[in-house]
Enzyme design. Sequence first.
Site, PDB file in Angstrom:
ATOM      1  N   CYS A   1      68.031  20.503  -2.238  1.00  0.00           N
ATOM      2  CA  CYS A   1      68.594  20.949  -0.949  1.00  0.00           C
ATOM      3  C   CYS A   1      68.455  19.923   0.181  1.00  0.00           C
ATOM      4  CB  CYS A   1      67.985  22.284  -0.543  1.00  0.00           C
ATOM      5  SG  CYS A   1      66.213  22.386  -0.775  1.00  0.00           S
TER       6      CYS A   1
ATOM      7  N   HIS B   1      67.830  22.632   6.743  1.00  0.00           N
ATOM      8  CA  HIS B   1      67.007  21.423   6.622  1.00  0.00           C
ATOM      9  C   HIS B   1      67.554  20.355   7.573  1.00  0.00           C
ATOM     10  CE1 HIS B   1      64.985  23.200   3.376  1.00  0.00           C
ATOM     11  NE2 HIS B   1      65.379  22.469   2.355  1.00  0.00           N
TER      12      HIS B   1
END
Length: 350
Positions: A149, A241
Amino acid sequence: MQNRIEVGILGATGMVGQHFIRFLQGHPWFDLKWLGASDRNTGKKYRDAMTWHLAGGTPDTVADLTVQESKPGNAPKLVFSAMDAGVATEIERAFAEAGHVVVSNSRNHRMEQDVPLLVPEINPDHLRLVPCQRKARGWKGQIVTNPNCSTVVLTMGLAPFKPFGIARIVATTMQAISGAGYPGVASMDILGNVIPFIGGEEAKMEQETQKILGEFRGDRIEPLPARMSAHCNRVPVVDGHTVCVSVEFSAKPSLADLRHAIDAFTAVPQQRRLPSAPLRPVIYLEEANRPQPRKDADRERGMTASIGRLRECPVLDYKFVALGHNTVRGAAGAAVLNAELMHSEGMLDR
Ligand SMILES: NC(=O)c1ccc[n+]([C@@H]2O[C@H](COP(=O)([O-])OP(=O)(O)OC[C@H]3O[C@@H](n4cnc5c(N)ncnc54)[C@H](OP(=O)(O)O)[C@@H]3O)[C@@H](O)[C@H]2O)c1
């Protein structure tokens, strides 16, 4: 599309499995019909086999499906995998050997030489590894993977710059707690705190980035010949993120060249209008204090990477901030877009 393609999910009861279920709701091409999990849950109704962790409750379309044994046989040809990494290697291989198309979110096969590690906007040609994979392994099916990710956010941020020759990269992440699954990091450890370690993450980011930005060379991927250093941190953010990136080029472009490259960036998923492709895969935010996870992670259903703060770097050439939704663009949405790309190539028919 009148005849939607039946699909299944391995690891359907887990956190990423639930993201797959949510992302596939109402999909125009894929019809979710089959859910697999461990023996602990085989035979149970889906609603009784798990605790639903996402907003909105368990979708009615899956609540009464019976959880199946994770063995090839009665599963649809196309299966998404969100299995625990401790078991994914053997089970995904068994499905591929039996003729299934396994589109996996697990880390297990990503770095294998004949397995595509795909970001459809960056390296759709890496799908050309699939015939090599089937030939070398004697499989009737195949395994295709999506990146970790944090890697997907970094590579989407770097993608517009690839034509300028990327030579060195330093990337520092601020990773959301949802990336650790459920229950993830203990609240006593993460509230009001930063944890400067995520096991295995830095090596994964460094290796996966070089493979994704590398070149297809007939039967393998030649990694991007760039030196890369990653620092990975867990921060008290729920979703999204953030990655702070410094980058050096083989020949330094102008700031205007880079800005133009971001604004002009479009790719195969956009040209083919794949159902989960964002209209703009990478968007530049002008505000000095953006991107921010709470405000920007959900752009275009979580499928767009946001970039901001592009400026000169006194050590390497330039630096910027990239942000993406870790459980959508970094997990379920990434795998679904991979399958859409494969369908657009006719690879789900063969
Ligand atoms: N969490 C994230 O944001 C994230 C992001 C990127 C990648 N990933 C990767 O995605 C995968 C799933 O992560 P997760 O957080 O969703 O994990 P999770 O919540 O622990 O779910 C794991 C899933 O694997 C199944 N499973 C466990 N043992 C099995 C077995 N022997 N046979 C068949 N199925 C089995 C579980 O079924 P039962 O419920 O029956 O045990 C469950 O459905 C992992 O490989 C992880 O590294 C996670």
